[in-house]
Each structure stands twice: as structure tokens, then as C-alpha cells.
Write an enzyme that holds these catalytic residues in place. Structure first.
Site, PDB file in Angstrom:
ATOM      1  N   HIS A  24      63.930  45.959 -14.846  1.00  0.00           N
ATOM      2  CA  HIS A  24      64.187  47.160 -15.642  1.00  0.00           C
ATOM      3  C   HIS A  24      65.596  47.112 -16.228  1.00  0.00           C
ATOM      4  O   HIS A  24      65.804  47.398 -17.408  1.00  0.00           O
ATOM      5  CB  HIS A  24      64.052  48.429 -14.788  1.00  0.00           C
ATOM      6  N   LYS A  48      51.032  58.766  -9.563  1.00  0.00           N
ATOM      7  CA  LYS A  48      51.886  58.018  -8.640  1.00  0.00           C
ATOM      8  C   LYS A  48      52.586  58.978  -7.692  1.00  0.00           C
ATOM      9  O   LYS A  48      52.812  60.137  -8.016  1.00  0.00           O
ATOM     10  CB  LYS A  48      52.927  57.203  -9.419  1.00  0.00           C
ATOM     11  N   ARG A  98      55.378  41.735 -18.262  1.00  0.00           N
ATOM     12  CA  ARG A  98      55.579  40.566 -17.401  1.00  0.00           C
ATOM     13  C   ARG A  98      54.487  39.527 -17.538  1.00  0.00           C
ATOM     14  O   ARG A  98      54.699  38.360 -17.262  1.00  0.00           O
ATOM     15  CB  ARG A  98      55.636  41.005 -15.930  1.00  0.00           C
ATOM     16  N   SER A 134      58.188  47.064  -9.203  1.00  0.00           N
ATOM     17  CA  SER A 134      58.641  48.131  -8.300  1.00  0.00           C
ATOM     18  C   SER A 134      57.805  48.147  -7.033  1.00  0.00           C
ATOM     19  O   SER A 134      58.323  48.362  -5.935  1.00  0.00           O
ATOM     20  CB  SER A 134      58.571  49.491  -8.999  1.00  0.00           C
TER      21      SER A 134
END
Length: 144
Positions: A24, A48, A98, A134
Site C-alpha cells: 500500500h 469486512k 498484484r 493485508s
């Protein structure tokens, strides 16, 4: 979009950021070099369960960012990212990707945001950071 137009743009980099990873950090660093201003938007995502409230995550990110990054701010936000963009004059959403799975998911979101009037710029993860997420960082912190 011309290079000059990009350089005069305001962008947002939204995410849950639970936690804010080196990946990040790298996306913010790269975005701040392209845009006049970048806001890291710490999102509230009902799907989440973050380790702390958005305001706490935003404060932690502010602490991590170098003071000389004067064109980067951090805000917490509840709602659609495009609504934040409209309210704050941001024309571009920055998203890190990614891998192919990230790209597919982000492409679908980008198409919706584009239909709502806000473009998305994908920033490919640097190879040495591509495996980081994360979720993986949280898993390492959790005693097993």
C-alpha cells in the site's frame, strides 16, 4: 489523457487497509509522484471486520506516511468511493493490483466507477511486494 492532465489531477486511493502494508505504501508513493494530490481513503466495508474503526486505521496511516509527502492526505469515509470523488473534486481512483485475480475483481469495480464518471488507474505491484496482502500480514501477527 495527456501527461499534463494527469499531473494536475486529484486522485484517491481507497481501501480497507487493515493493516496498511508495504505494498500500500508503495502504491501511495508512486501515485503521489503522478498526481498533484492523493487522498488515501480508508473505507468502511460492511463485508469486512477490521481490527479497528476506520478513524483509527486512518490515524495509523497518517503516522506511517513521511511528513514531506505534502501532497498526500488520509481520510476515513463511509459510502461509495465515487461519492467521495465527486464531493472532493477527485477525478481518478488509484488501485493496486498484484495478480490476475486482483485485476479481474478491480476491473469490474473500475467499469462501474467509470459508468459513474470516475476513471481508475491500475498500479501493478512491484514483484517483491506482489505476494503481500493485508490478510497475510494479519495472519502472521495472529498467534497460531
Amino acid at each position: 489523457m495527456s501527461d499534463r492532465r494527469l499531473r494536475s489531477a486529484r486522485a484517491v486511493y481507497p481501501g480497507t487497509f487493515d493493516p496498511f502494508t508495504p505494498g500500500h505504501f508503495d502504491v501511495v508513493d508512486r501515485a503521489r509522484r503522478v498526481f498533484d494530490h492523493v487522498t488515501v481513503v480508508v473505507a468502511v466495508n460492511g463485508e469486512k471486520r477490521p481490527s479497528q474503526a476506520a478513524a483509527g486505521r486512518a490515524a495509523e496511516i497518517r503516522r506511517l506516511l513521511p511528513a514531506h509527502w505534502e501532497n498526500v492526505t488520509v481520510a476515513d469515509w463511509r459510502g461509495l468511493t465515487v461519492d467521495y470523488c465527486r464531493e472532493h473534486g477527485c477525478g481518478v481512483i488509484v488501485r493496486g493490483v498484484r495478480n490476475a485475480a486482483d485485476y479481474q475483481r478491480e476491473y469490474e469495480l473500475a467499469a462501474m466507477n467509470e459508468a459513474l464518471g470516475v476513471a481508475t488507474l491500475f498500479v501493478a505491484a512491484r514483484p517483491e511486494l506482489a505476494a503481500m496482502s493485508s490478510t497475510a500480514v494479519r495472519a502472521r501477527k495472529t498467534p497460531g
